[in-house]
Each structure stands twice: as structure tokens, then as C-alpha cells.
Write an enzyme that holds these catalytic residues in place. Structure first.
Site, short mmCIF file in Angstrom:
data_model
loop_
_atom_site.label_atom_id
_atom_site.label_comp_id
_atom_site.label_asym_id
_atom_site.label_seq_id
_atom_site.Cartn_x
_atom_site.Cartn_y
_atom_site.Cartn_z
CG HIS A 479 -1.78 1.18 1.41
ND1 HIS A 479 -3.12 1.16 1.13
CD2 HIS A 479 -1.50 2.45 1.82
CE1 HIS A 479 -3.63 2.36 1.35
NE2 HIS A 479 -2.66 3.17 1.78
CD GLU A 480 1.58 3.56 3.67
OE1 GLU A 480 1.72 4.62 3.03
OE2 GLU A 480 0.55 3.34 4.37
CG HIS A 483 0.31 6.31 -0.77
ND1 HIS A 483 -0.72 6.99 -1.38
CD2 HIS A 483 -0.21 5.77 0.38
CE1 HIS A 483 -1.83 6.86 -0.64
NE2 HIS A 483 -1.55 6.11 0.42
CG HIS A 486 0.34 8.69 -7.28
ND1 HIS A 486 -0.81 9.04 -6.61
CD2 HIS A 486 0.20 9.19 -8.52
CE1 HIS A 486 -1.60 9.75 -7.42
NE2 HIS A 486 -1.00 9.85 -8.58
#
Length: 695
Positions: A479-480, A483, A486
Site C-alpha cells: 500500500h505505502e 503511494h 505515485h
């Protein structure tokens, strides 16, 4: 003193490369900010001057050149406060927080600057600008309006006071949670009380006690320490003790349950923050803070958000009711727990999961050593997005922190990142990605590449054994990293809309939640697993059981997230902080209406809800569920491609995702990016299917 000499004397003033973490001391903070604030204030004055032409170079670039170093230096201070807290650092941060808040508030309130930007947006030059610059200008104009630039001059001092007070209260909230977490320790000297706990958890607790010069075992309220007790300990009283200590943190009950002092109670802090947010909204001409929060988001109104949450709750509720009935029945018949208490829920759930699916999370954990997980994670990114990731040397804030570089297949540097995986004292709980530096085109036409911080709070290695991750922790890491991708794989050259900058808050979780899906693919897990003793990959039969259990209690978990989201939105729209209802009472009322699991009378969970009181998610927590609709739909495109190519790690779809979503950052509306990738607007079907809640 010239720039080079200043940077030499004070590492916080060195922007030639990466932060010099090993050299930065609390005493560097104030002198560095003195210099940077002076330069930024001078740049603002020049940009505001009527004689300065309203051009991109004179109004935007010149201002950014002076304010970006200030933001980066303060970002380093904030990062260190979160990962390496100390009394000296906390004091330096607190001393400088008011003037930093005052500077950014005054910048947002500058009518002269607002008029300059408006003039630029109405000029012929604006029409010739590229899409990223036009989007940046629109965001800036919106920011000025929300920053109070259009307020009457007489009201601006009060508006600035509100910003300063909110910043202080937000930091206090976070500090209280950290202090209450750090203050608690439970020492157990009877080995019999540890029945059921996995060996590595017991060993970590023994080493923790030894570090304090004590015999026996030490448990804390840091997640890797307390949650395995709730999940595995047969001793019900031990579970209850840690549960009660955890849910009373930063509340009026803290001292009673051994986790706090009176000044750490966040009850008043929450009311103060909510009152200030309401006042800010009214000053800006909005009915409530929920409306203010949604101005830069995809959702159109608080009513739309609450409708979305209610519809999702209605779909999840039958599944949640079944989950809860099954758990209560199992606990009564198999565990002799006639009345299921909150400290029994994780324990009974784990026992039911083991009985139903014939595996435990601890069994899976043995196959997920840190080095293999990181190797597998990087391998997914490399296959999908055509990049290369390699370890690199850099100064760090703790010996456990590692540093990596991301390059193109041709070897061109794209980005770098720090990864800080383990829980420890002085480090804020949870997991997050933050940007150390954003991508932008430099004046000499060179390129500033992005740098990210990836922070988690996993269990550290025990002795000479590698750190072993639970599957949930692997999902958190993916998940991290989503980010991070991105932020790092942006191709936008304008700082304000590159990477995650300028992305609507309710779309910013799309790339992170998207990456979680790969943790449920056998081809990915097999490649990133190796048993701690045998080195064997995760067996297919065990994976199939995990997959069967994937949506175990997902109805209950969905309603839990909706309670948080609905509570947050109601707090910021129709709750009166000066009224007769407490924040806690509102949380109970919403839990009773939405959830099937009752809220325990002792629970003070709002007092540690850092996302909305210290983390930027105020009237925005719904974003997780909103973005989950987007991310599930995006992942469905990889599933569709996988049916044709034989692998969800389809590089053609990955290249399209990188081009249409990651690369464009905030340079265009998130809905446009979604449609460019998917060819249509989002649909909820994939989310319900992935969550086991499809009809």
C-alpha cells in the site's frame, strides 16, 4: 556568509542533494528557518510588488524558488519529529511551528498575490501554457480563496490565528497519542500467562524486558507488541488488560489504565479543533467544514459522501450480521465464551479462521522474511512499470533505515526512497508515505528527481533471525509503496502538480490500494516467500486457504471503516462542538446505527483518531472507501489482461497505468485520468466482487 558556507555550517540549509540526516541536530532548526523565512518573505514581497509583472517566471517560478527550500527544510523537521522524537527536537519543532504556520497562512491570504495570479490566468500567455501549468494555476487560485485571500482585511488576523491554533492543537494531539503509547509497559513474570503466543512474539517481549534490566517479558501498546496478545494469548485477563490500556490512551481514563497523564487527554483538544474548523468554514462563506474539505476533492458534497457510505453499508450489513452471528456462536460453543467481549474478538476470530481454513497468520508469517518480501515487491514494480530498483548509500536517521534508487531500464535516475520498517520508541505509530523532495524542471533545464519516505511499524528482527512479516504487514508495505510509486514515477515538471501534489484527496489512495491486490496473487506471493527455516516458497495449498479466508469477516471490517468515515463526516457537518453531545457520544451513536459489533463503554477510540485530528484527513476519511471503488476497478483491468496473457503482471497494462495515472500526477482531474486508463467511468462491481459481497 555565502550559500555554500551556510550549508556547510548548517546541514538543514544544504539542498544540493539528500538531507544530511546524520548531522542534523535540534539546534540547527531555528537558525536555518531564520534564513529561509527571510528569503521566502523577501520573495513574497517582490512577487506582490505592483511593479513585478504578472508572468509565470516573475510571479510563480521566483516565488517557488524561495518557498520550496523552506518547505523542504520544515519537511525534514516534521519527518524527524515523527520517526525520531526527542524532548529537544519536540521543543525546537514547537518553538518554530507558530511562525511557519503564520508564514503559510499569510501567503494564502495575500490579496496582492491572488490578484497577480488572477491577472496571469486571464492573460494571453495562460492560453499558451501546457495543461500542467494551467491546472496548477487553477489549484493556486482555489487555494487563495480557501486561504482567506478574499476576506476583508479586518478578518484576516483572526483567520491567521485559527490556522496557527489548529496547527498547534494538531501537533499536541499527535504528541499526546505518542506519549500515551510510549508510557505504557506491562511486565509479565509468569510464563504460564503466555500460552498461545507465538515464539517470536515471546522472544521479542523477553528481549524488550532484558533491555530494561528486568526478567520476564515486556509488552507495550506499539502494535507489533500488543496486537499478537489480543490475537493469540489464551490468558483472557492478559488480553483484557492490554485492550483496556490501548482503548483508553490519550483520554481522561489514561492514568487509571497506566497509559497516561492528565495533560495527554485529547478530549478538549478535539472539541477545540472542531470549533476552529467550523469558524474557519463560516468565515469563508461555507455552512460547515465538510463543505470546505470537499472543495478540492472528487466528491461534490457531504450529502453525496454520506449517501455513498450509507449505500455501501447497506450492501455490507447482511454479510456483517452473518460474520458476527457466526463468531458469537463459535465463541460460545468452541471457546466457552458466552458473552463475547472486545478483548475476545481478535482471539476468537483467529481461532475460527484456523478451524475453518486450517491455517494461522503465524504459520503464513514464517514464509515472509523481510528480504524476500522486499525483493518480491520491487520485482512487481520492475515487471509492471519497466523500472529497476537497487540499494544505495545515504545518511539516515536510524541504523535500521535503508535507501534505494529507482532507474529506467536504460539506467536513467528516476527517483530515490528511504524505507523505515520497524516499530520503536520515539516513532509515531501507523504506516505512511511522505515526500522528501518533489520532481521539477530546474532553471538550467536540469531535473530535480523525487525522493520519498516509506514508513511502517512492523516487528523488528529478533536476535540473528530475519524480520518476519504477517500477510497484513505485506499488504501495508505494498500500500505505502503504491503511494511511493505515485510520487516517484511522475513525469510532470511542475512541482505543484507532480506526483501526489494536486491530486484530489479522495483519489490519492487509488495507487496505494491498487497495489494491495497483488498480495493476493499466487505468482507474486510464491516469488516473494521463503520459509524461515527450510527456504521453501509458500505452498499452493496454504495460499488457497488464505484466498478462501481473504474475505473472512469483510462485512464487519467494511462496517468498521464506514463507522470511522461517517463519524468523521458528521463531526465536520452537523455536529456542534459547543453543544450537549460529546465527541465520544457521537461515535457511539454512529457505531450503534451502522455497526453490528457494539462499542465497549471504556473505548475512547476518537481520542487517538490521528487521521482526522493530526493527519490531514478531516472530513476526508471516506477517501479510503471512495478510492477503493476506483482501485478495484483499475485492478480489474489487470485481471482481464491476465486472462489473455496468463499473468496479472501484464507489462502492457502496467505501461498504460503508469502513463495515464502515475505519470500525470495532479496535472489533470483524477476522473479524467481514470477514464483515460479504463475507457469509462468507475463502477462499484469490482469492489463488491473482490470483497466477497457481490450478489
Amino acid at each position: 556568509m555565502d550559500q555554500a558556507s551556510q550549508a556547510n555550517a548548517n546541514p538543514l540549509l544544504d539542498f544540493s542533494g539528500l538531507p544530511r540526516f546524520a548531522e542534523i541536530r535540534p539546534e540547527h532548526i531555528t537558525p536555518a528557518l531564520d534564513i529561509l523565512l527571510q528569503a521566502a518573505e523577501a520573495a513574497v514581497a517582490r512577487a506582490e510588488d505592483p511593479a513585478t509583472p504578472a508572468t509565470w517566471e516573475e510571479a510563480v517560478t521566483a516565488l517557488e524558488a524561495a518557498t520550496e527550500p523552506l518547505g523542504r527544510a520544515w519537511g525534514v523537521v516534521g519527518h524527524l519529529s515523527a520517526v525520531a522524537d526527542s524532548p529537544e527536537l519536540r521543543k525546537a519543532h514547537a518553538d518554530n511551528l507558530p511562525r511557519m504556520t503564520e508564514f503559510w497562512s499569510s501567503l494564502g491570504q495575500s490579496l496582492a498575490l491572488f490578484e497577480k495570479y488572477k491577472a496571469l490566468s486571464q492573460s494571453e500567455a495562460f492560453a499558451q501554457m501546457n495543461a500542467a501549468r494551467r491546472q496548477l494555476m487553477e489549484n493556486e487560485l482555489r487555494g487563495f480563496r480557501l486561504g482567506g485571500a478574499e476576506l476583508p482585511e479586518a478578518q484576516k488576523p483572526r483567520f491567521a490565528e485559527i490556522q496557527e491554533e489548529q496547527a498547534r492543537l494538531s501537533k499536541d494531539f499527535s504528541d499526546h497519542v505518542l506519549d500515551a503509547t510510549n508510557a505504557y509497559a506491562l511486565y509479565v513474570d509468569d510464563a504460564g500467562r503466555l500460552q498461545g503466543l507465538p515464539e517470536d512474539v515471546r522472544e521479542a517481549a523477553r528481549l524488550a524486558a532484558g533491555k530494561d534490566g528486568k526478567d520476564g517479558w515486556k509488552f507495550t501498546l506499539h502494535f507489533p507488541s500488543y496486537f499478537p496478545v489480543l490475537q493469540y494469548a489464551d490468558d483472557r485477563a492478559l488480553r483484557q488488560t492490554l485492550y483496556e490500556a490501548n482503548v483508553t490512551r490519550a483520554s481522561e481514563l489514561g492514568a487509571q489504565y497506566g497509559n497516561g497523564q492528565a495533560q495527554w487527554d485529547n478530549t478538549g483538544n478535539m472539541r477545540q479543533q472542531l470549533a476552529l474548523r467550523g469558524e474557519e468554514a463560516r468565515m469563508l462563506g461555507y455552512r460547515n467544514y465538510g463543505e470546505v474539505s470537499l472543495v478540492p476533492k472528487m466528491a461534490q458534497s457531504p450529502a453525496d459522501v454520506l449517501r455513498f457510505l450509507d449505500e455501501l453499508a447497506a450492501k455490507a450489513r447482511p454479510f456483517a450480521e452473518r460474520d458476527w452471528a457466526e463468531l458469537q456462536d463459535f465463541a460460545a460453543k468452541e471457546l466457552g465464551l458466552a458473552a463475547l467481549q472486545p478483548w475476545d474478538v481478535a482471539y476468537a476470530s483467529e481461532k475460527l479462521r484456523q478451524q475453518r481454513y486450517a491455517f494461522s497468520e503465524h504459520e503464513v508469517k514464517q514464509y515472509l522474511p523481510e528480504h524476500k518480501v522486499l525483493q518480491g515487491l520491487f520485482g512487481v514494480a520492475e515487471k509492471l512499470f519497466g523500472v529497476r530498483i537497487a540499494a544505495e548509500q545515504a545518511q539516515t536517521w536510524h541504523p535500521d533505515v535503508r535507501f534505494f534508487r529507482v532507474t529506467s531500464a536504460q539506467g536513467e535516475l528516476l527517483a530515490q526512497f528511504y524505507i523505515d520498517l520497524y516499530a520503536r520508541e520515539g516513532k509515531r505509530g501507523g504506516a505512511w508515505m511522505d515526500d522528501a523532495r518533489g520532481r521539477k524542471r530546474l532553471a538550467d533545464n536540469g531535473l530535480q528527481t523525487p525522493v520519498a519516505y516509506l514508513t511502517c511499524n512492523f516487528s523488528a528482527p529478533v536476535g540473528d533471525k530475519p524480520a518476519l512479516f504477517t500477510h497484513d504487514e505485506v499488504i501495508t508495505l505494498f500500500h505505502e509503496f503504491g503511494h511511493g510509486l505515485h510520487h516517484m514515477l511522475t513525469q510532470v515538471d511542475e512541482l505543484g502538480v507532480s506526483g501526489i501534489n494536486g491530486v484530489e484527496w479522495d483519489a490519492v489512495e487509488l495507487p496505494s490500494q491498487f497495489m494491495e491486490n497483488f498480495c493476493w496473487e499466487y505468482e507474486v506471493l510464491a516469488d516473494m516467500s521463503a520459509h524461515a527455516e527450510s527456504g521453501a516458497p509458500l505452498p499452493r495449498v496454504l495460499f488457497d486457504r488464505m484466498l478462501a479466508a481473504k474475505n473472512f469477516q469483510n462485512g464487519m471490517m467494511t462496517l468498521r471503516q464506514i463507522v470511522f468515515s461517517s463519524f468523521d463526516m458528521h463531526l465536520h457537518t452537523d455536529y456542534d462542538p459547543q453543544g450537549g453531545t460529546s465527541v465520544l457520544a457521537l461515535s457511539r451513536e454512529i457505531n450503534d446505527r451502522v455497526h453490528v459489533v457494539p462499542q465497549h463503554p471504556l473505548s475512547r477510540w476518537p481520542n487517538t483518531f490521528s487521521h482526522i485530528f493530526a493527519g490531514g484527513y478531516a472530513a476526508g476519511y471516506y477517501s479510503y472507501k471512495w478510492a477503493e471503488v476506483l482501485s478495484a476497478d483499475v485492478y480489474a483491468a489487470f485481471e482481464e489482461a491476465g486472462k489473455l496473457s496468463g499473468s496479472v503482471l501484464d507489462n502492457e497494462t502496467g505501461a498504460r497505468y503508469r502513463r495515464e495515472i502515475l505519470a500525470v500526477g495532479g496535472s489533470r482531474p483524477a476522473m479524467e485520468s481514470f477514464i483515460a486508463f479504463r475507457g469509462r467511468e468507475p463502477q462499484i462491481d469490482a469492489l463488491l466482487r473482490h470483497g466477497g459481497m457481490a450478489a
